[in-house]
Motif scaffolding. Structure first.
Motif, PDB file in Angstrom:
ATOM      1  N   PRO A  11    -127.315 -30.386 111.047  1.00  0.00           N
ATOM      2  CA  PRO A  11    -128.312 -29.350 110.755  1.00  0.00           C
ATOM      3  C   PRO A  11    -129.617 -29.944 110.212  1.00  0.00           C
ATOM      4  O   PRO A  11    -129.688 -31.145 109.935  1.00  0.00           O
ATOM      5  N   ALA A  12    -130.623 -29.094 110.044  1.00  0.00           N
ATOM      6  CA  ALA A  12    -131.946 -29.525 109.561  1.00  0.00           C
ATOM      7  C   ALA A  12    -131.848 -30.194 108.189  1.00  0.00           C
ATOM      8  O   ALA A  12    -131.186 -29.679 107.288  1.00  0.00           O
ATOM      9  N   GLY A  13    -132.492 -31.317 108.057  1.00  0.00           N
ATOM     10  CA  GLY A  13    -132.564 -32.008 106.773  1.00  0.00           C
ATOM     11  C   GLY A  13    -131.342 -32.845 106.438  1.00  0.00           C
ATOM     12  O   GLY A  13    -131.230 -33.389 105.334  1.00  0.00           O
ATOM     13  N   ALA A  14    -130.416 -32.996 107.374  1.00  0.00           N
ATOM     14  CA  ALA A  14    -129.204 -33.793 107.114  1.00  0.00           C
ATOM     15  C   ALA A  14    -129.528 -35.293 107.062  1.00  0.00           C
ATOM     16  O   ALA A  14    -128.722 -36.095 106.610  1.00  0.00           O
ATOM     17  N   GLY A  15    -130.713 -35.640 107.562  1.00  0.00           N
ATOM     18  CA  GLY A  15    -131.126 -37.048 107.547  1.00  0.00           C
ATOM     19  C   GLY A  15    -131.047 -37.701 108.919  1.00  0.00           C
ATOM     20  O   GLY A  15    -131.198 -38.921 109.046  1.00  0.00           O
ATOM     21  N   LYS A  16    -130.856 -36.881 109.951  1.00  0.00           N
ATOM     22  CA  LYS A  16    -130.651 -37.422 111.307  1.00  0.00           C
ATOM     23  C   LYS A  16    -131.771 -38.352 111.757  1.00  0.00           C
ATOM     24  O   LYS A  16    -131.503 -39.486 112.152  1.00  0.00           O
ATOM     25  N   THR A  18    -134.281 -39.892 110.222  1.00  0.00           N
ATOM     26  CA  THR A  18    -134.501 -41.098 109.416  1.00  0.00           C
ATOM     27  C   THR A  18    -133.405 -42.127 109.691  1.00  0.00           C
ATOM     28  O   THR A  18    -133.674 -43.305 109.948  1.00  0.00           O
ATOM     29  N   ASP A 127    -130.578 -38.242 118.520  1.00  0.00           N
ATOM     30  CA  ASP A 127    -130.165 -37.229 117.549  1.00  0.00           C
ATOM     31  C   ASP A 127    -130.568 -35.827 117.988  1.00  0.00           C
ATOM     32  O   ASP A 127    -131.492 -35.652 118.774  1.00  0.00           O
ATOM     33  N   ARG A 155    -134.747 -32.293  99.988  1.00  0.00           N
ATOM     34  CA  ARG A 155    -135.321 -33.404 100.752  1.00  0.00           C
ATOM     35  C   ARG A 155    -136.601 -32.975 101.457  1.00  0.00           C
ATOM     36  O   ARG A 155    -137.594 -33.682 101.457  1.00  0.00           O
ATOM     37  N   ARG A 156    -136.548 -31.795 102.071  1.00  0.00           N
ATOM     38  CA  ARG A 156    -137.726 -31.282 102.775  1.00  0.00           C
ATOM     39  C   ARG A 156    -138.887 -31.038 101.798  1.00  0.00           C
ATOM     40  O   ARG A 156    -140.036 -31.340 102.086  1.00  0.00           O
ATOM     41  N   GLU A 159    -140.459 -34.215 100.888  1.00  0.00           N
ATOM     42  CA  GLU A 159    -141.216 -34.704 102.033  1.00  0.00           C
ATOM     43  C   GLU A 159    -142.565 -33.974 102.146  1.00  0.00           C
ATOM     44  O   GLU A 159    -143.607 -34.596 102.356  1.00  0.00           O
ATOM     45  N   THR A 202    -123.735 -36.537 103.728  1.00  0.00           N
ATOM     46  CA  THR A 202    -124.714 -37.451 103.122  1.00  0.00           C
ATOM     47  C   THR A 202    -125.209 -36.982 101.758  1.00  0.00           C
ATOM     48  O   THR A 202    -126.091 -37.617 101.182  1.00  0.00           O
ATOM     49  N   MET A 205    -125.797 -39.539  99.094  1.00  0.00           N
ATOM     50  CA  MET A 205    -125.822 -40.892  99.675  1.00  0.00           C
ATOM     51  C   MET A 205    -127.263 -41.330  99.909  1.00  0.00           C
ATOM     52  O   MET A 205    -128.122 -40.510 100.214  1.00  0.00           O
ATOM     53  N   THR A 206    -127.508 -42.636  99.803  1.00  0.00           N
ATOM     54  CA  THR A 206    -128.849 -43.125 100.137  1.00  0.00           C
ATOM     55  C   THR A 206    -128.931 -43.291 101.654  1.00  0.00           C
ATOM     56  O   THR A 206    -127.908 -43.343 102.342  1.00  0.00           O
ATOM     57  N   ILE A 207    -130.157 -43.393 102.131  1.00  0.00           N
ATOM     58  CA  ILE A 207    -130.369 -43.575 103.568  1.00  0.00           C
ATOM     59  C   ILE A 207    -129.659 -44.852 104.033  1.00  0.00           C
ATOM     60  O   ILE A 207    -128.975 -44.865 105.054  1.00  0.00           O
ATOM     61  N   VAL A 210    -125.963 -44.509 104.511  1.00  0.00           N
ATOM     62  CA  VAL A 210    -125.604 -43.760 105.731  1.00  0.00           C
ATOM     63  C   VAL A 210    -125.726 -44.683 106.957  1.00  0.00           C
ATOM     64  O   VAL A 210    -124.852 -44.702 107.826  1.00  0.00           O
TER      65      VAL A 210
HETATM   66  O1  CDP Z   1    -133.798 -35.170 111.032  1.00  0.00           O
HETATM   67  P1  CDP Z   1    -133.256 -34.326 109.906  1.00  0.00           P
HETATM   68  O2  CDP Z   1    -133.912 -33.001 109.802  1.00  0.00           O
HETATM   69  O3  CDP Z   1    -131.762 -34.208 109.945  1.00  0.00           O
HETATM   70  O4  CDP Z   1    -133.563 -35.088 108.539  1.00  0.00           O
HETATM   71  P2  CDP Z   1    -134.672 -36.176 108.200  1.00  0.00           P
HETATM   72  O5  CDP Z   1    -136.006 -35.628 108.591  1.00  0.00           O
HETATM   73  O6  CDP Z   1    -134.290 -37.498 108.717  1.00  0.00           O
HETATM   74  O7  CDP Z   1    -134.540 -36.283 106.621  1.00  0.00           O
HETATM   75  C1  CDP Z   1    -135.144 -35.365 105.740  1.00  0.00           C
HETATM   76  C2  CDP Z   1    -135.600 -36.086 104.499  1.00  0.00           C
HETATM   77  O8  CDP Z   1    -134.465 -36.471 103.739  1.00  0.00           O
HETATM   78  C3  CDP Z   1    -136.405 -37.364 104.744  1.00  0.00           C
HETATM   79  O9  CDP Z   1    -137.532 -37.340 103.892  1.00  0.00           O
HETATM   80  C4  CDP Z   1    -135.470 -38.474 104.334  1.00  0.00           C
HETATM   81  O10 CDP Z   1    -136.153 -39.580 103.781  1.00  0.00           O
HETATM   82  C5  CDP Z   1    -134.578 -37.814 103.313  1.00  0.00           C
HETATM   83  N1  CDP Z   1    -133.199 -38.361 103.251  1.00  0.00           N
HETATM   84  C6  CDP Z   1    -132.660 -38.699 102.049  1.00  0.00           C
HETATM   85  O11 CDP Z   1    -133.335 -38.546 101.046  1.00  0.00           O
HETATM   86  N2  CDP Z   1    -131.376 -39.215 101.932  1.00  0.00           N
HETATM   87  C7  CDP Z   1    -130.619 -39.366 103.020  1.00  0.00           C
HETATM   88  N3  CDP Z   1    -129.376 -39.866 102.904  1.00  0.00           N
HETATM   89  C8  CDP Z   1    -131.163 -39.015 104.283  1.00  0.00           C
HETATM   90  C9  CDP Z   1    -132.465 -38.500 104.348  1.00  0.00           C
END
Ligand code: CDP
Ligand code: CDP
Length: 226
Positions: A11-16, A18, A127, A155-156, A159, A202, A205-207, A210
Motif C-alpha cells: 500500500p501507499a507509504g509502505a516504502g516500496k 525507496t 514495484d 512518513r508521507r 516527506e 516495515t 524498520m530502517t530503509i 528492509v
Molecule cells: O512507494 P511507497 O509509497 O510505498 O513508499 P516510499 O515513497 O518509498 O516511502 C515513503 C517515505 O517513507 C519515504 O520518505 C521513505 O524515505 C520513508 N521510509 C522510511 O522512513 N522507512 C522505511 N523503512 C521505508 C520508507
C-alpha cells in the motif's frame, strides 16, 4: 549471477519506491515504478479534461504513451514521450484521482503489457500493487511490504514537510486510507499478497534493514548475488 526479477507490492507509504530503487542499485538492476505510470496517465487525463470514466479514451491515451524511467542519485525520473513529468505526477490532483483511473480494466491491460515488456530481459526490480500477482507472476523474488497506516502517514508527512508542503497527519491518513480501499477492493487486480510472496512489515524498520531483508531473500531464492 543469473538475471532474475524482484516484484515488490504494497500500500501507499509502505516504502516500496525507496526500497526498490536502493535494491536495484545494489544489484545493478533496473528499477521500474509502475505507480508512476498510472500517475502519468492520470496527469494526462486531467490535462486533457477527459471524464474519469471514459475508459476507452483513457486506454487509447495510455497506449500512445511511451514511458521511460531513469534512476538518478536523488530519485527516479519519468519521461512520457520524451517529456520529464516527474514533478507533475506527484500533484495532489493526480494523487486523488489515480486510483479511479487505475481501476479501469482496459487501462490496466495496456500498462501491464508495457510493464511485462520492460521486464522481459530480467534484471528488474518492479514495484506496484499487482506485480507479484499479475504483471510478473513468474518473478523469482516476491515481497509484500506493509506498515501501519499511522507510520505510513507519518512518513508521507515527513516527506512533504521536507519539500515545504504544509499538510496534517489526519488528512494524510484519510487520503491514504481512501486509496488503500479502492486499490484493495477493486475487481481487477486488487492489491493482494501473491501466494509465494513474503510479507515484510516495515513498521519500525530502517530503509537499509528492509533492503538487506530483500537481498537475503533473493540469496535464498536464487543463490549468491555476486
Ligand atoms: O512507494 P511507497 O509509497 O510505498 O513508499 P516510499 O515513497 O518509498 O516511502 C515513503 C517515505 O517513507 C519515504 O520518505 C521513505 O524515505 C520513508 N521510509 C522510511 O522512513 N522507512 C522505511 N523503512 C521505508 C520508507
Ligand atoms: O507511491 P504511492 O504509494 O503513493 O503510490 P504509487 O505507487 O505512485 O501508485 C499510485 C496509484 O497507482 C495507486 O494508489 C494505485 O491506484 C495505482 N497503481 C496500481 O493500481 N497498480 C500498480 N501496479 C501501481 C500503482
Amino acid at each position: 549471477m543469473q538475471k532474475f526479477n524482484i516484484a515488490i507490492d504494497g500500500p501507499a507509504g509502505a516504502g516500496k519506491s525507496t526500497v526498490a530503487r536502493l535494491t536495484a542499485k545494489r544489484l545493478n538492476f533496473q528499477y521500474i515504478d509502475t505507480g508512476a505510470m498510472y500517475r502519468a496517465v492520470t496527469w494526462e487525463v486531467l490535462r486533457r479534461q477527459i471524464p474519469m470514466d471514459d475508459e476507452q479514451r483513457i486506454a487509447e491515451i495510455a497506449a500512445e504513451m511511451d514511458f521511460s524511467l531513469e534512476t538518478t542519485a536523488s530519485g527516479t525520473k519519468i519521461y512520457v514521450n520524451g517529456r520529464d513529468v516527474t514533478e507533475e505526477i506527484r500533484s495532489e490532483a493526480v494523487t486523488s484521482h489515480v486510483s479511479a483511473v487505475a481501476q479501469l480494466p482496459s487501462v490496466r491491460d495496456v500498462l501491464v503489457a508495457k510493464q511485462q515488456k520492460m521486464a522481459a530481459a530480467g534484471g528488474v526490480v518492479m514495484d506496484g500493487r499487482d506485480i507479484g500477482t499479475k504483471v510478473l507472476p513468474e518473478a523469482e523474488v516476491k515481497v509484500l511490504l506493509t506498515a501501519s497506516i499511522e507510520e505510513r502517514a507519518k512518513r508521507r508527512l515527513h516527506e512533504m514537510r521536507a519539500k515545504g508542503i504544509q499538510t496534517d497527519l489526519e488528512r494524510l491518513k484519510r487520503e491514504i486510507a481512501a486509496r488503500d480501499k479502492i486499490d484493495s477492493e477493486r475487481s481487477v487486480s486488487p492489491l493482494r499478497k501473491a501466494k509465494d510472496a513474503v510479507t515484510v512489515d516495515t513498521t519500525g524498520m530502517t530503509i537499509e534493514q528492509v533492503v538487506e531483508n530483500i537481498l537475503d531473500l533473493s540469496r535464498t531464492k536464487v543463490g549468491p548475488l555476486e
